[in-house]
Scaffold this motif. Sequence first.
Motif, mmCIF file in Angstrom:
data_model
loop_
_atom_site.group_PDB
_atom_site.id
_atom_site.type_symbol
_atom_site.label_atom_id
_atom_site.label_comp_id
_atom_site.label_asym_id
_atom_site.label_seq_id
_atom_site.Cartn_x
_atom_site.Cartn_y
_atom_site.Cartn_z
ATOM 1 N N SER A 1 30.516 75.403 51.506
ATOM 2 C CA SER A 1 30.968 75.761 52.848
ATOM 3 C C SER A 1 29.958 75.307 53.895
ATOM 4 N N VAL A 2 30.457 74.820 55.023
ATOM 5 C CA VAL A 2 29.610 74.384 56.127
ATOM 6 C C VAL A 2 29.955 75.225 57.352
ATOM 7 N N SER A 3 28.953 75.894 57.892
ATOM 8 C CA SER A 3 29.192 76.690 59.098
ATOM 9 C C SER A 3 28.719 75.955 60.347
ATOM 10 N N GLY A 4 27.936 74.904 60.151
ATOM 11 C CA GLY A 4 27.450 74.107 61.263
ATOM 12 C C GLY A 4 26.396 73.135 60.794
ATOM 13 N N LEU A 5 25.999 72.257 61.691
ATOM 14 C CA LEU A 5 24.948 71.302 61.382
ATOM 15 C C LEU A 5 24.246 70.929 62.675
ATOM 16 N N THR A 6 23.063 70.386 62.533
ATOM 17 C CA THR A 6 22.312 69.919 63.691
ATOM 18 C C THR A 6 21.935 68.466 63.458
ATOM 19 N N LEU A 7 22.353 67.606 64.386
ATOM 20 C CA LEU A 7 22.036 66.186 64.295
ATOM 21 C C LEU A 7 20.878 65.876 65.237
ATOM 22 N N GLU A 8 19.857 65.225 64.688
ATOM 23 C CA GLU A 8 18.699 64.823 65.476
ATOM 24 C C GLU A 8 18.678 63.305 65.577
ATOM 25 N N HIS A 9 17.912 62.791 66.536
ATOM 26 C CA HIS A 9 17.784 61.343 66.662
ATOM 27 C C HIS A 9 16.475 61.015 67.370
ATOM 28 N N TYR A 10 16.126 59.738 67.304
ATOM 29 C CA TYR A 10 14.954 59.227 68.001
ATOM 30 C C TYR A 10 15.447 58.414 69.193
ATOM 31 N N PRO A 11 15.297 58.946 70.424
ATOM 32 C CA PRO A 11 15.782 58.228 71.601
ATOM 33 C C PRO A 11 15.232 56.791 71.644
ATOM 34 N N ILE B 1 33.640 71.903 54.863
ATOM 35 C CA ILE B 1 33.197 71.878 53.462
ATOM 36 C C ILE B 1 32.576 70.520 53.165
ATOM 37 N N ASN B 2 31.510 70.513 52.368
ATOM 38 C CA ASN B 2 30.848 69.273 51.967
ATOM 39 C C ASN B 2 30.363 69.427 50.535
ATOM 40 N N ASP B 3 30.789 68.522 49.669
ATOM 41 C CA ASP B 3 30.421 68.576 48.243
ATOM 42 C C ASP B 3 30.678 69.952 47.646
ATOM 43 N N GLY B 4 31.802 70.565 48.027
ATOM 44 C CA GLY B 4 32.192 71.852 47.478
ATOM 45 C C GLY B 4 31.528 73.061 48.106
#
Length: 111
Positions: free
Chosen positions: A46-56, A41-44
Amino acid sequence: MTPTIRVQEADFDLSTELANIRKGNPAIGAVASFVGVVRDINDGSSVSGLTLEHYPGMTEKALLGIVEEASARWEVLGCTVVHRVGPLAPLDQIVLVLVASGHRGDAFAAC
């Protein structure tokens, strides 16, 4: 001290990383750790998943800068930072920070 900094999709094992940071250094008297995890849960909402990206290259450089800043302020004998990227689900580990020092106060403060 040369820190270990990794950005990866694979999960990490806290016990393995803890053994690695302590290996061969009898001056270490304390290791502080932080493990960040995905919550459902985030800010009330529901969270089922997330994807984190980055710049190598850029991500690792930013993490190294944080480690260098902590090392300038406190006695740091070893540091490991592992940050995961890619798809993550609730309960998955996201980030690990381990800081080894001669004393617990420095280890906790730097962590």
